[in-house]
Design an enzyme around this catalytic site. Sequence first.
Site, PDB file in Angstrom:
ATOM      1  N   HIS A 103      63.467  54.949  68.398  1.00  0.00           N
ATOM      2  CA  HIS A 103      62.389  55.878  68.042  1.00  0.00           C
ATOM      3  C   HIS A 103      61.441  56.009  69.234  1.00  0.00           C
ATOM      4  CE1 HIS A 103      63.313  55.049  63.584  1.00  0.00           C
ATOM      5  NE2 HIS A 103      63.813  56.217  63.942  1.00  0.00           N
ATOM      6  N   GLU A 147      60.746  44.883  63.157  1.00  0.00           N
ATOM      7  CA  GLU A 147      59.580  45.742  63.394  1.00  0.00           C
ATOM      8  C   GLU A 147      58.542  44.894  64.109  1.00  0.00           C
ATOM      9  OE1 GLU A 147      59.108  48.946  62.758  1.00  0.00           O
ATOM     10  OE2 GLU A 147      60.726  49.450  61.375  1.00  0.00           O
TER      11      GLU A 147
END
Length: 482
Positions: free
Chosen positions: A207, A425
Amino acid sequence: MKICLLLIAAGLLICQTVQGGKTFSFEGYRLYRADPFTKEAAAVLRSLHDAYPSEPEPGLGLTFFNYPSHRNVKVDILVPPRLVSAFRKAVAGRPDIQLELLHRNYGRVAAQADRENRQFPRLMKRLRRAVRRSDQLILNHNQYLRYDQLLEAVNTLAQQCNLLRSNTCRQQEIGSAYEGRKLIVLRIEKSQTDKQKRKVWIDGGIHAREWISPATVLYMADVLISKGLNRRMWTPEVVALLDYYDFLMLPLYNPDGYEYSHSHYRFWRKNRQTNGGHPSQSRVCRGVDLNRNYGYKWGGSGSSSDPCQDNYRGTGPFSAMESAAVKRFVEQENSDKKILLFLSYHSYGQYVLMPFGFKRGAYPRPALSAGKMSCVAFFGSREMFATNHRFYIHGTSADVLYEASGGSDDWAHGSLEVPYSLTVELPDDGAYGFLLPPAYIRNVGSEAVRGLLAMLRTIHDLETNTNFYRTRCLAHTAASDY
Ligand SMILES: [Zn+2]
């Protein structure tokens, strides 16, 4: 920690004279955090997400930093000035949504982050004499690098690696992104004659806006090389790691999107391929969410068929050049089932996520397989917490975060049967969010390295000690829940 604060503070003083970049300014943009307590409230947020996509003009619509798939999933939303009243009308005053204004003018936050990334390296140089660095890595790790710089950094790592031990590192171009930028895998293979060695895949930067992710993967590669091969810095655990495993590392999965997030729109997420217009509207939008484009359970919940949405899944599994290249490469590397651990680094939120993400309550089978993965996630999270006292939540993405079909970790385990597949994450928990200052790169990197060591140690114990699962996993983790 004090050093970081000192550097940031000093950076602010010096940065006053520097002009901001030509990137999108976010002047007057507000950042809200919405916490929906009911299913209906989450649906209201989803309808806003769908009604005001950030394309075709990035920044004109609402930018969701995460997806409101369920109740009790807090969502950070960047709202442009022109949409503030419409947004507040839909959300504020609802008893089932707690709304918090995190920043009244996000332009200031973004400009400060931009200045810090420009100034921090120079500052580090000036203060280097005063600050005695505890470790001597090959790279500086004091700046979010651009694409060219990042390739140069990978090249430097490979060269230094081979100086320390010949024929150990290799750069492999596995394909290219839509606009032609290269996808480079750094292979660290200590002994290429050992056919029994298992492999670890690590990717970052799928991303675009998650800048800490490629920076962290680069840091991890540096530590593996510096502390695993340099006799003056030998760390026995890292040395052993290179004896047991070969590493395949792709620091920058989505170079086109990454460059766009530097040069134009900071919160760009997808790749940069062109899509056709939305069927019902005459808009042309760009980009595929590469982490919704994988082939396992492609097209389900948490992915969109609208090319203008941030979580657009593409026209079919592996329709994007980047994910197709990774698929080809990983499948080939795993043709003899040698990949033991598949790791993807994202930000932000501080989670260690395991399959499956496509649906709530879906777990790997047999249950032992899910339990073992949960155990690895637990010990990884615990070690990362021990490093910097940042707490990581572990579980399946669908259970603890949101449903997301077509993700890489689901595919690695579901389709390729890689025994351990996890998504991390990285920090923070939202205070800086995607704008985490570059002063944190080393700090987050060391946390990630210790997490990786703990995960691989746990995997080794699970694979070699039949009592480990019963005595350590069942006793200390939620492994029995699966
Ligand atoms: Zn991500």
